[in-house]
Design a protein around this motif. Structure first.
Motif, PDB file in Angstrom:
ATOM      1  N   PRO A  31       4.175   3.550 -30.023  1.00 34.43           N
ATOM      2  CA  PRO A  31       3.595   2.237 -30.360  1.00 34.43           C
ATOM      3  C   PRO A  31       2.428   1.907 -29.424  1.00 34.43           C
ATOM      4  CG  PRO A  31       5.655   1.975 -29.185  1.00 34.43           C
ATOM      5  CD  PRO A  31       5.483   3.445 -29.418  1.00 34.43           C
ATOM      6  N   ASP A  32       1.726   0.857 -29.760  1.00 33.40           N
ATOM      7  CA  ASP A  32       0.592   0.396 -28.954  1.00 33.40           C
ATOM      8  C   ASP A  32       1.139  -0.306 -27.712  1.00 33.40           C
ATOM      9  OD1 ASP A  32      -1.738  -0.592 -27.917  1.00 33.40           O
ATOM     10  OD2 ASP A  32      -2.159  -1.931 -29.579  1.00 33.40           O
ATOM     11  N   ARG A  61      14.856   6.009 -30.670  1.00 30.46           N
ATOM     12  CA  ARG A  61      14.592   4.736 -29.996  1.00 30.46           C
ATOM     13  C   ARG A  61      13.381   4.033 -30.603  1.00 30.46           C
ATOM     14  NH1 ARG A  61      15.781   2.965 -24.691  1.00 30.46           N
ATOM     15  NH2 ARG A  61      14.976   0.858 -24.552  1.00 30.46           N
ATOM     16  N   LEU A  62      12.333   4.789 -30.906  1.00 30.64           N
ATOM     17  CA  LEU A  62      11.138   4.195 -31.517  1.00 30.64           C
ATOM     18  C   LEU A  62      11.429   3.687 -32.919  1.00 30.64           C
ATOM     19  CD1 LEU A  62       8.450   6.730 -30.295  1.00 30.64           C
ATOM     20  CD2 LEU A  62       8.632   4.329 -29.624  1.00 30.64           C
ATOM     21  N   ALA A  63      12.301   4.369 -33.643  1.00 31.08           N
ATOM     22  CA  ALA A  63      12.619   3.974 -35.012  1.00 31.08           C
ATOM     23  C   ALA A  63      13.604   2.806 -35.090  1.00 31.08           C
ATOM     24  CB  ALA A  63      13.186   5.171 -35.771  1.00 31.08           C
ATOM     25  N   LYS A  64      14.583   2.794 -34.168  1.00 29.23           N
ATOM     26  CA  LYS A  64      15.676   1.829 -34.294  1.00 29.23           C
ATOM     27  C   LYS A  64      15.736   0.779 -33.200  1.00 29.23           C
ATOM     28  CE  LYS A  64      18.344   5.522 -36.382  1.00 29.23           C
ATOM     29  NZ  LYS A  64      19.348   6.535 -36.115  1.00 29.23           N
ATOM     30  N   GLY A  65      14.989   0.976 -32.109  1.00 26.30           N
ATOM     31  CA  GLY A  65      14.998   0.026 -31.013  1.00 26.30           C
ATOM     32  C   GLY A  65      16.133   0.297 -30.060  1.00 26.30           C
TER      33      GLY A  65
END
Length: 87
Positions: free
Chosen positions: A12-13, A60-64
């Motif tokens: 992500p940014d 982690r990036l997909a689901k938090g």
């Protein structure tokens, strides 16, 4: 070289402060409290290490939950810095 430049996860940014370090998260500007964030990351209980090229980071990036960087990312031109070469 390809693995360093092209074969990287879709990150992500990271150009903002996490809302926990901002006075007004609804503000249009992105300023935050760098000192508080920096020292909070120095405590082991407040950080975790996730290997960059792993299934863990993809999940982690997909689901938090949202990833928060505890370090500064400073781009540097290719090659060795001149101070390193002169040693």
């Amino acid at each position: 070289m390809k693995s360093l430049v092209e074969d990287v996860p879709d990150l992500p940014d990271f150009q903002r402060f996490h809302d926990a370090f901002r006075d007004n998260p609804a503000s249009a500007t992105q300023e935050g409290h760098m000192r508080e964030a920096y020292y909070m990351a120095s405590e082991a209980a407040n950080r975790e290490y996730i290997k960059l090229m792993s299934k863990d980071i993809d999940d982690r990036l997909a689901k938090g939950p949202e990833l928060v960087s505890a370090k500064f990312v400073i781009p540097y031109p290719p090659g060795f810095p001149s101070w390193f070469r002169d040693r």
